[in-house]
Write a protein that holds these residues in place. Sequence first.
Motif, PDB file in Angstrom:
ATOM      1  N   VAL A  93      -7.854  -5.508  -6.980  1.00  0.00           N
ATOM      2  CA  VAL A  93      -7.201  -4.060  -8.123  1.00  0.00           C
ATOM      3  C   VAL A  93      -7.936  -4.731  -9.451  1.00  0.00           C
ATOM      4  N   ARG A  98     -10.930   3.067  -0.340  1.00  0.00           N
ATOM      5  CA  ARG A  98     -10.083   2.224  -1.643  1.00  0.00           C
ATOM      6  C   ARG A  98      -9.887   3.688  -2.626  1.00  0.00           C
ATOM      7  N   ILE A 134     -11.993  -1.091  -7.124  1.00  0.00           N
ATOM      8  CA  ILE A 134     -11.440  -2.273  -5.777  1.00  0.00           C
ATOM      9  C   ILE A 134     -12.032  -2.908  -4.877  1.00  0.00           C
ATOM     10  N   VAL A 192      -1.343  -3.209   4.952  1.00  0.00           N
ATOM     11  CA  VAL A 192      -2.746  -1.958   4.528  1.00  0.00           C
ATOM     12  C   VAL A 192      -2.434  -1.174   6.061  1.00  0.00           C
ATOM     13  N   ILE A 212      -6.884   4.499  -3.191  1.00  0.00           N
ATOM     14  CA  ILE A 212      -5.842   3.257  -3.996  1.00  0.00           C
ATOM     15  C   ILE A 212      -6.146   3.253  -4.802  1.00  0.00           C
ATOM     16  N   VAL A 228      -3.346  -5.194  -2.889  1.00  0.00           N
ATOM     17  CA  VAL A 228      -2.730  -3.910  -2.513  1.00  0.00           C
ATOM     18  C   VAL A 228      -2.496  -5.395  -0.811  1.00  0.00           C
ATOM     19  N   LEU A 268       2.623   1.680  -3.748  1.00  0.00           N
ATOM     20  CA  LEU A 268       0.913   2.232  -4.603  1.00  0.00           C
ATOM     21  C   LEU A 268       1.468   3.743  -4.057  1.00  0.00           C
ATOM     22  N   LEU A 269       0.947   3.918  -2.540  1.00  0.00           N
ATOM     23  CA  LEU A 269       0.235   5.623  -2.238  1.00  0.00           C
ATOM     24  C   LEU A 269       1.191   6.891  -3.176  1.00  0.00           C
ATOM     25  N   TYR A 316       0.171  -1.218  -0.057  1.00  0.00           N
ATOM     26  CA  TYR A 316       0.844  -0.124  -0.150  1.00  0.00           C
ATOM     27  C   TYR A 316       1.140   1.620   0.392  1.00  0.00           C
TER      28      TYR A 316
END
Length: 364
Positions: free
Chosen positions: A287, A190, A258, A75, A193, A72, A49-50, A46
Amino acid sequence: MAMLALTLLIGILAVPSSAFLPTIVEMLSPMIEADQVFNQVPNIRYTDLLNDNSHIDQLVLHAMTHYGFFYVVDVPDYNAETEMELMTTFFGLPEDVKADVEIRAHNPANANAYRGYCPGLDDIDATLQYKNIFNIGPHETRAPFFDNSLDDATEKLRYDVQEPNVWPNTDNCDFDKEFKETFQAGFELRRGIARAFVRSISRALEMPGLPSLFTEDEFSAMGLRKYPERRAVNTNMYSDFDGELLRELEHVDSTVTILSTFENGGLQMLYNNEYKDAPNSGNDFIVNIGKLVDDIIDNELVSVRHRVKEVDFARYSITYFLGPSFDADISRSMSGEITEAGHKYTIFGEWIKDYLGAIELFYY
């Protein structure tokens, strides 16, 4: 109302340095047997990605071109068990209590057409709509007043889809508060994401204009879903593809999805013309991408066809969908080619107007 040669990833990725190899290996699930091919689907952290860590972009691209989905993981501050417990409690409330938050198709006294509770069809012939949904959107307050004397269906829809969320109002104030706060946070999680995924793909495909199509998300929706146990079976419930008894129709999504399946089995993805069980999401997220968005990026990814096979228990899941902005141009792809939608529509708002008119429940 969601849808590849078996090759070890390390052998086909262009790795920029030897230091990158352990990161990829660590992200991959360990089992690679042919009969468990989805255990190879990449896990993306997570925070990577973020935080727009570009070193994961090729891994995301690999997942989306070979399988059509990825997970993902890791988190922070997310607890799937809490969401499951709250969903189970809500759907277990008496029907007269849930009726207070029903959409107007089921309760004409309510104003909302899309955001709220949608009871399932209690009919064995309702083969693939046999589910209950509670829909949540991005708005907590009503959009500015629309002049109903104006004969403009598109502008009226622009107003209508910004209707505010409704939340349970029971005799248990603690439950009401936790339900609202948990799923407000779940929606934002979400959404973050989905937008980070769009940014990653835009970098991987060298399409810098893609994120600008998603600056607003008037149509984004998160659906809490319960698939009740069936009391009977009829022939309409079997797949035309392979005869499998289904709980949810084989389909391809339209936008960015998601998905949370928790520990509820049944989800299957199409791989090499065969449906295979997808591992449960647990405390993670699945995803995938839909056909409309895939067309915009020149069909560079796999918009995976998927379904839910019949299970012998009440099944719960949460789906979040991120669509383009109302005024986003969907008529041409990133390379300038006319999209499938572009033969009829220019902006996403025009497309969604017809789409919402074609379905009974708001899930796309």
